[in-house]
Enzyme design. Sequence first.
Site, PDB file in Angstrom:
ATOM      1  CG  ASN A 197      -1.937  -2.068  -0.243  1.00  0.00           C
ATOM      2  OD1 ASN A 197      -2.610  -1.847   0.757  1.00  0.00           O
ATOM      3  ND2 ASN A 197      -1.780  -1.168  -1.205  1.00  0.00           N
ATOM      4  CD  GLU A 198      -5.821   0.510  -1.521  1.00  0.00           C
ATOM      5  OE1 GLU A 198      -5.545   1.140  -2.554  1.00  0.00           O
ATOM      6  OE2 GLU A 198      -6.294   1.039  -0.501  1.00  0.00           O
ATOM      7  CE1 TYR A 224      -6.494   6.363   4.110  1.00  0.00           C
ATOM      8  CE2 TYR A 224      -6.985   4.862   2.298  1.00  0.00           C
ATOM      9  CZ  TYR A 224      -6.118   5.333   3.269  1.00  0.00           C
ATOM     10  OH  TYR A 224      -4.875   4.771   3.421  1.00  0.00           O
ATOM     11  CD  GLU A 242       2.242   3.452   1.125  1.00  0.00           C
ATOM     12  OE1 GLU A 242       1.165   3.847   1.607  1.00  0.00           O
ATOM     13  OE2 GLU A 242       2.376   3.033  -0.037  1.00  0.00           O
ATOM     14  CD  GLN A 267       0.650   5.901   5.133  1.00  0.00           C
ATOM     15  OE1 GLN A 267       1.845   6.067   5.349  1.00  0.00           O
ATOM     16  NE2 GLN A 267       0.201   5.452   3.964  1.00  0.00           N
ATOM     17  CD  GLU A 286      -3.989   1.524   3.009  1.00  0.00           C
ATOM     18  OE1 GLU A 286      -4.430   2.524   2.400  1.00  0.00           O
ATOM     19  OE2 GLU A 286      -3.132   0.758   2.529  1.00  0.00           O
TER      20      GLU A 286
HETATM   21  O1  AHR Z   1      -2.393   5.411   2.542  1.00  0.00           O
HETATM   22  C1  AHR Z   1      -2.145   5.924   1.277  1.00  0.00           C
HETATM   23  C2  AHR Z   1      -2.499   4.953   0.167  1.00  0.00           C
HETATM   24  O2  AHR Z   1      -3.860   4.718   0.168  1.00  0.00           O
HETATM   25  C3  AHR Z   1      -1.883   3.578   0.244  1.00  0.00           C
HETATM   26  O3  AHR Z   1      -0.617   3.525  -0.316  1.00  0.00           O
HETATM   27  C4  AHR Z   1      -2.841   2.744  -0.559  1.00  0.00           C
HETATM   28  O4  AHR Z   1      -2.906   1.420  -0.099  1.00  0.00           O
HETATM   29  C5  AHR Z   1      -4.155   3.464  -0.432  1.00  0.00           C
HETATM   30  O5  AHR Z   1      -4.757   3.667  -1.640  1.00  0.00           O
END
Ligand code: AHR
Length: 527
Positions: free
Chosen positions: A198-199, A278, A54, A382, A333
């Site tokens: 995205n999201e 995450y 990103e 990332q 992600e």
């Molecule tokens: O990876 C960091 C961020 O996490 C990304 O920009 C977003 O898609 C997610 O919330």
Amino acid sequence: MSTSRLRKLASKVVLGLFLSANMPVLSQDKIQLSIDTATPGAKIDRNIFGQFAEHLGYGVYEGIWVGPDSKIPNTRGIRNDVVAALKALKVPNVRWPGGCFADEYHWRKGIGTRAVTLNPNWGGVIEPNTFGTHEFMDFVDQIGSQAYLSINVGSGTPQEAAEWLEYLTTPLPTTLQKERAANGHPAPYKIPMLGIGNESWDCGGNMTPEYYLRQLTIYSRFVRNFNPAQEGNQQMMKIAVGPGGGEARWTEWTDTIMKAWEKRQWSWDMQGLSLHNYTVINWANKFASVGFGEKEYAQILKETLKMEDLITTHSAIMDKYDPQKKIALVVDEWGSWYAPSPGSNPGFLVQQNSIRDAVLAALNLNIFARHADRVRGANIAQMINVLQAMIMTDKEKMVLTPTYHVFKMYVPFQDSTFIPVTFNAGTYTNGDVTLPRVDVIAAKDASGKLWLALTNVDPHNIVEIEANIPGSRANTASGETLTAAKVDSVNTFDAPNTVTPKPITAKLQNGKLTIKLDSKSVTVVSL
Ligand code: AHR
């Protein structure tokens, strides 16, 4: 307390620390594995080893792009050291330009004469747009990978996205094709994967599932690929925004999209549904990425194993509408998210990467492999300098993280065939956290060679494994193992090889492999 009692207590504490931190104790019980080569499972899609780059912090600028005039050795502005390191990972796809940034990205600002704009999401910085479409495609080409673009649904329009895809993919002499040729690339590019937003439930525009569904059907209809995207003439995979975590509301999201897909008309389609997850314990007060102890090691690994339930839950909803598993679940992600490294810009999401992250990566890759029939894509967050990165850079310096080494060791699993393994994992306990002590996956590569990936979660004890591999005539297994002295051991620019793989060999007799796994280790062997 008297001075002598204090001294005694201190020596006990020191001895206790020494025993627990430095003296691996051989576990009493062997763990027995049974590897069932007779009933192979699904293909482990190479795309589960995808990366994510990103425009965030030093992920792209400095991490990939230094510009053609930089003193750092580069090819057309892209740093050579990073390219060489990534080539060795055989990165199947790179997701770009975001993340949240994708829903604010306007591709025209990153071709021809560049516009200097803003990136308000992560630290609120200037976006020079020097790394745009052509630079990204050049980067992907240099590392031998493929593009996974995320199009702007939040602040863009279907027309803008459709024109980007025409610009990229048409072989016909349209005005956009001529513009692409004038910018240096007459031949059409291949775009095998396309994320539709995205999201969208959060930074992508705070949409309800129903509102997003309307966007999805429109974008899916009009954003076309004009160049067969993969070998075998396969078309581009369109990936819808999917759920974002473990709470109940996400099942409604998956249900809404999948139900609509089942009843869809000819005019729209999708081939994938994304999932973001995450490993974080407390968003408001995140764990440190270094300088932590066994308690935090165990808690983070417990948290990361929730990926299993999440995939099982959403796969079950998908099965209801798509029993043939046509739609891939793409975990685009995932990874650990810790407190920002002291002194860094908090918006740049800089964190260290320890042996804990290596174990965490292996556990997640194993979960994806066990769900290979549905999980056919994943992108760790990332790739460089951001969150659970493969690589960290500082000006001309570069260091490979423990997570990098796991991805490299797992390369043979790309497009291999899953082989079922049964075992009693045993347990490892710290305080109120109890975890499976070991985890193992097996697979056969295209040449028929058998590969095992074995993780010992226990930070103190070596584990001995005895694997029954019926029909195997091999007498040795060899490969690499990754471990470290402490649960928070890391690689730094000054000490880049603190956590680095070492060769390992083990013996087989009459189809029985006996192998000892170091504490807190990831091992990959073939036979
Ligand atoms: O990876 C960091 C961020 O996490 C990304 O920009 C977003 O898609 C997610 O919330």
